[in-house]
Design an enzyme around this catalytic site. Structure first.
Site, PDB file in Angstrom:
ATOM      1  N   CYS A  87       0.925  -1.400  -0.010  1.00 16.17           N
ATOM      2  CA  CYS A  87      -0.126  -0.047   0.040  1.00 16.17           C
ATOM      3  C   CYS A  87       0.677   1.209  -0.112  1.00 16.17           C
ATOM      4  CB  CYS A  87      -0.948   0.075   1.275  1.00 16.17           C
ATOM      5  SG  CYS A  87      -2.159   1.227   1.225  1.00 16.17           S
ATOM      6  N   CYS A  91       0.071   4.945   6.889  1.00 14.14           N
ATOM      7  CA  CYS A  91      -0.656   4.671   8.266  1.00 14.14           C
ATOM      8  C   CYS A  91       0.528   4.067   9.252  1.00 14.14           C
ATOM      9  CB  CYS A  91      -1.841   3.920   8.460  1.00 14.14           C
ATOM     10  SG  CYS A  91      -2.935   4.498   6.530  1.00 14.14           S
ATOM     11  N   CYS A  94       0.307   0.412  10.284  1.00  7.88           N
ATOM     12  CA  CYS A  94      -0.171  -0.829   9.352  1.00  7.88           C
ATOM     13  C   CYS A  94       1.088  -1.504   8.737  1.00  7.88           C
ATOM     14  CB  CYS A  94      -1.259  -0.086   8.248  1.00  7.88           C
ATOM     15  SG  CYS A  94      -1.680  -1.480   7.286  1.00  7.88           S
ATOM     16  N   CYS A 131     -16.374  -9.732   5.338  1.00 12.99           N
ATOM     17  CA  CYS A 131     -15.955  -8.173   4.868  1.00 12.99           C
ATOM     18  C   CYS A 131     -14.647  -8.277   4.156  1.00 12.99           C
ATOM     19  CB  CYS A 131     -15.542  -7.411   6.224  1.00 12.99           C
ATOM     20  SG  CYS A 131     -14.995  -5.778   5.912  1.00 12.99           S
ATOM     21  N   CYS A 162     -19.604  -6.573   3.302  1.00  7.41           N
ATOM     22  CA  CYS A 162     -19.035  -5.378   3.832  1.00  7.41           C
ATOM     23  C   CYS A 162     -17.442  -5.313   2.924  1.00  7.41           C
ATOM     24  CB  CYS A 162     -18.668  -5.630   5.169  1.00  7.41           C
ATOM     25  SG  CYS A 162     -17.579  -4.062   6.096  1.00  7.41           S
ATOM     26  N   CYS A 222     -19.682   1.703   8.599  1.00  4.39           N
ATOM     27  CA  CYS A 222     -18.944   0.924   9.612  1.00  4.39           C
ATOM     28  C   CYS A 222     -17.666   1.670   9.839  1.00  4.39           C
ATOM     29  CB  CYS A 222     -18.430  -0.634   9.132  1.00  4.39           C
ATOM     30  SG  CYS A 222     -17.486  -1.177  10.320  1.00  4.39           S
ATOM     31  N   ARG A 294     -17.965  -2.935  17.827  1.00  2.00           N
ATOM     32  CA  ARG A 294     -17.429  -4.031  17.622  1.00  2.00           C
ATOM     33  C   ARG A 294     -15.771  -4.078  18.327  1.00  2.00           C
ATOM     34  NH1 ARG A 294     -16.909  -4.904  11.702  1.00  2.00           N
ATOM     35  NH2 ARG A 294     -19.169  -5.848  11.979  1.00  2.00           N
TER      36      ARG A 294
HETATM   37  N1  SAM Z   1      -6.813   0.321   3.084  1.00  2.00           N
HETATM   38  C1  SAM Z   1      -8.059   0.643   3.544  1.00  2.00           C
HETATM   39  C2  SAM Z   1      -7.953   1.742   4.532  1.00  2.00           C
HETATM   40  O1  SAM Z   1      -7.050   2.108   5.188  1.00  2.00           O
HETATM   41  O2  SAM Z   1      -9.129   2.217   4.615  1.00  2.00           O
HETATM   42  C3  SAM Z   1      -8.696  -0.507   4.144  1.00  2.00           C
HETATM   43  C4  SAM Z   1      -7.993  -1.684   5.011  1.00  2.00           C
HETATM   44  S1  SAM Z   1      -7.484  -1.037   6.454  1.00  2.00           S
HETATM   45  C5  SAM Z   1      -5.976  -2.067   7.066  1.00  2.00           C
HETATM   46  C6  SAM Z   1      -8.610  -0.828   7.788  1.00  2.00           C
HETATM   47  C7  SAM Z   1      -8.490  -0.401   9.169  1.00  2.00           C
HETATM   48  O3  SAM Z   1      -7.559  -1.692   9.986  1.00  2.00           O
HETATM   49  C8  SAM Z   1      -7.740   0.830   9.301  1.00  2.00           C
HETATM   50  O4  SAM Z   1      -8.267   1.856   9.101  1.00  2.00           O
HETATM   51  C9  SAM Z   1      -7.246   0.572  10.738  1.00  2.00           C
HETATM   52  O5  SAM Z   1      -8.218   1.401  11.721  1.00  2.00           O
HETATM   53  C10 SAM Z   1      -7.215  -0.956  10.797  1.00  2.00           C
HETATM   54  N2  SAM Z   1      -5.812  -1.413  11.325  1.00  2.00           N
HETATM   55  C11 SAM Z   1      -4.848  -1.643  10.559  1.00  2.00           C
HETATM   56  N3  SAM Z   1      -3.872  -2.002  10.996  1.00  2.00           N
HETATM   57  C12 SAM Z   1      -4.274  -2.306  12.165  1.00  2.00           C
HETATM   58  C13 SAM Z   1      -3.418  -2.478  13.490  1.00  2.00           C
HETATM   59  N4  SAM Z   1      -2.000  -2.916  13.381  1.00  2.00           N
HETATM   60  N5  SAM Z   1      -3.911  -2.755  14.710  1.00  2.00           N
HETATM   61  C14 SAM Z   1      -5.157  -2.207  14.661  1.00  2.00           C
HETATM   62  N6  SAM Z   1      -6.051  -1.934  13.720  1.00  2.00           N
HETATM   63  C15 SAM Z   1      -5.343  -1.596  12.527  1.00  2.00           C
HETATM   64  C1  DTB Z   2     -11.251  -2.703  11.274  1.00  2.00           C
HETATM   65  O1  DTB Z   2     -11.614  -1.589  12.185  1.00  2.00           O
HETATM   66  N1  DTB Z   2     -10.494  -3.504  11.726  1.00  2.00           N
HETATM   67  C2  DTB Z   2     -10.150  -4.579  10.716  1.00  2.00           C
HETATM   68  C3  DTB Z   2     -11.324  -4.215   9.669  1.00  2.00           C
HETATM   69  N2  DTB Z   2     -11.642  -3.002  10.141  1.00  2.00           N
HETATM   70  C4  DTB Z   2     -10.821  -3.974   8.306  1.00  2.00           C
HETATM   71  C5  DTB Z   2      -8.928  -4.592  10.492  1.00  2.00           C
HETATM   72  C6  DTB Z   2      -7.853  -5.046  11.490  1.00  2.00           C
HETATM   73  C7  DTB Z   2      -6.580  -5.151  10.902  1.00  2.00           C
HETATM   74  C8  DTB Z   2      -5.611  -5.210  11.979  1.00  2.00           C
HETATM   75  C9  DTB Z   2      -4.135  -5.483  11.197  1.00  2.00           C
HETATM   76  C10 DTB Z   2      -4.074  -6.707  10.215  1.00  2.00           C
HETATM   77  O2  DTB Z   2      -4.461  -7.753  10.407  1.00  2.00           O
HETATM   78  O3  DTB Z   2      -3.552  -6.562   9.430  1.00  2.00           O
HETATM   79 FE1  SF4 Z   3      -2.866   1.290   3.477  1.00  2.00          FE
HETATM   80 FE2  SF4 Z   3      -2.818   0.013   5.769  1.00  2.00          FE
HETATM   81 FE3  SF4 Z   3      -3.222   2.723   5.566  1.00  2.00          FE
HETATM   82 FE4  SF4 Z   3      -5.255   0.910   4.497  1.00  2.00          FE
HETATM   83  S1  SF4 Z   3      -4.332   1.223   6.717  1.00  2.00           S
HETATM   84  S2  SF4 Z   3      -4.425   2.476   3.762  1.00  2.00           S
HETATM   85  S3  SF4 Z   3      -4.001  -0.728   3.863  1.00  2.00           S
HETATM   86  S4  SF4 Z   3      -1.474   1.638   5.133  1.00  2.00           S
END
Ligand code: SAM
Ligand code: DTB
Ligand code: SF4
Length: 347
Positions: A87, A91, A94, A131, A162, A222, A294
């Site tokens: 990506c 973030c 992430c 989802c 979702c 959501c 959730r």
């Molecule tokens: N890329 C898209 C976005 O950012 O909207 C969708 C996937 S993203 C991984 C969805 C959500 O997962 C993020 O907005 C964040 O709130 C959550 N998330 C990602 N990494 C995480 C982590 N290490 N621990 C907890 N929540 C996480």
């Molecule tokens: C949300 O709020 N939590 C989920 C879902 N929406 C997509 C994602 C959590 C991701 C946790 C880190 C991972 O597994 O990469």
């Molecule tokens: Fe990309 Fe992760 Fe940010 Fe979603 S949360 S936009 S997958 S870097």
């Protein structure tokens, strides 16, 4: 207790929760569905909830929960990462951001057949919602086409659908709706004043605009965030104020506990006290009485006693299945045993 009750029910201060000047400057045209803010809860009111003795806070959350939901029913969603890694965004939490050195590899979009096999497994395990998550800043039109097909086919299997695909451009939410999408997940992640410490490649305003588009297309919202990123209690309350003061609060509010992944900037952040996490769930329940709250990422690191407290505090939805997107989640069997112990039924 009475004193606090009065305090939190009084008319909140007329502070602007989002930057209205910025919203007015937005190129997005106003629509009836735009999430205008309603000052239901000031940040101070929500901080006052966090400060209640634990037992009083849980009692209040239970009352609200029981007034609005079956307290022994929990909705279960299964997550699938349909496009993992690589990506472009930054973030800080992430593992899928290309710029951080984690174990996550950049993979292409999954094939339809493989997605449908995973959806069938979710059904077999008793999930009601599926989802699909993609590690995109947002979908390009050529990426969206195959995802629309996935949504339509998953919906045809009888699951609620979702998707979480990043920021949406004009017209994309309508395409998702027409394909059969029930919910779109797009998180605000944290309070506006902490946001810039975590993400710089997209703004809070960008997120609000995507949420507008989702609402405008009549898709359920959501939207939640992550705690344990080093934010203050005030900022945890600030995130909840943003959500609770939306003209229509999200139907589903994921509260994630940061899953720390080596190689990401937030790895090594001081762990959030888990009782504070339960307090966050309770405050979400009280401030958003009609939303599903959730208990999302982070369950793998929680003792079942803490998870039970979260359900008592008003959490009524979980991600179900051994994997979230790239990190681990409790096995479905483990959750089945926990639900049996607690007398919880799945919805
Ligand atoms: N890329 C898209 C976005 O950012 O909207 C969708 C996937 S993203 C991984 C969805 C959500 O997962 C993020 O907005 C964040 O709130 C959550 N998330 C990602 N990494 C995480 C982590 N290490 N621990 C907890 N929540 C996480
Ligand atoms: C949300 O709020 N939590 C989920 C879902 N929406 C997509 C994602 C959590 C991701 C946790 C880190 C991972 O597994 O990469
Ligand atoms: Fe990309 Fe992760 Fe940010 Fe979603 S949360 S936009 S997958 S870097």
């Amino acid at each position: 207790m009475l004193e606090i009750k009065e305090k939190v029910s009084q008319k909140p201060a007329q502070e602007s929760i989002i930057n209205l000047d910025e919203l007015n400057k937005s190129s997005l045209k106003r629509s009836a569905c735009e999430p205008q803010m309603v000052n239901r809860w000031s940040v101070d009111d929500i901080v006052a909830l966090f400060e209640l003795p634990f037992s009083d806070l849980i009692y209040r959350a239970q009352i609200v929960h029981r007034e609005n939901f079956d307290p022994n029913a929990v909705q279960v969603s299964t997550l699938l990462s349909i496009k993992t890694g690589g990506c472009s965004e930054d973030c800080g939490y992430c593992p899928q951001a290309a710029r951080y050195h984690t174990d996550v590899e950049n993979e292409p979009l999954m094939q339809l057949d493989a997605v449908l096999t995973a959806a069938q497994e979710a059904i077999d395990n008793g999930a009601s919602r599926f989802c699909m998550g993609a590690a995109w800043r947002g979908p390009k039109q050529r990426d969206l086409e195959p995802v629309l097909k996935m949504i339509a086919e998953v919906k045809a299997m009888g699951l609620e659908t979702c998707a979480t695909l990043g920021m949406l451009k004009e017209g994309q939410a309508e395409q998702l709706k027409n394909a059969g999408l029930d919910y779109y997940n797009h998180n605000l992640d944290t309070a506006p004043e902490f946001y810039g410490d975590v993400i710089t490649t997209r703004t809070y305003q960008d997120r609000l605009e995507t949420l507008d588009r989702v609402r405008g297309a009549d898709i359920n919202v959501c939207c939640g965030g992550i705690v344990g990123m080093g934010e203050s209690r005030n900022q945890r309350a600030g995130l909840l104020a943003q959500l609770a003061n939306m003209e229509r609060p999200p139907e589903s509010v994921p509260i994630n506990l940061l899953t720390q992944v080596e190689g990401t900037p937030l790895h090594g952040t001081e762990e959030l006290d888990q009782i504070e996490f339960v307090r966050t769930i309770a405050a979400a329940r009280i401030t958003m009485p009609h939303s599903f709250v959730r208990l999302s990422a982070g369950r793998q690191s929680m003792h079942e006693g803490i998870q039970a407290l979260c359900f008592i505090a008003g959490a009524n939805s979980i991600f179900y299945g051994e994997k979230l997107l790239t990190t681990e989640n409790p096995e479905a069997e483990t959750d089945k045993k926990l639900f049996a112990k607690l007398g919880i039924k799945k919805i």
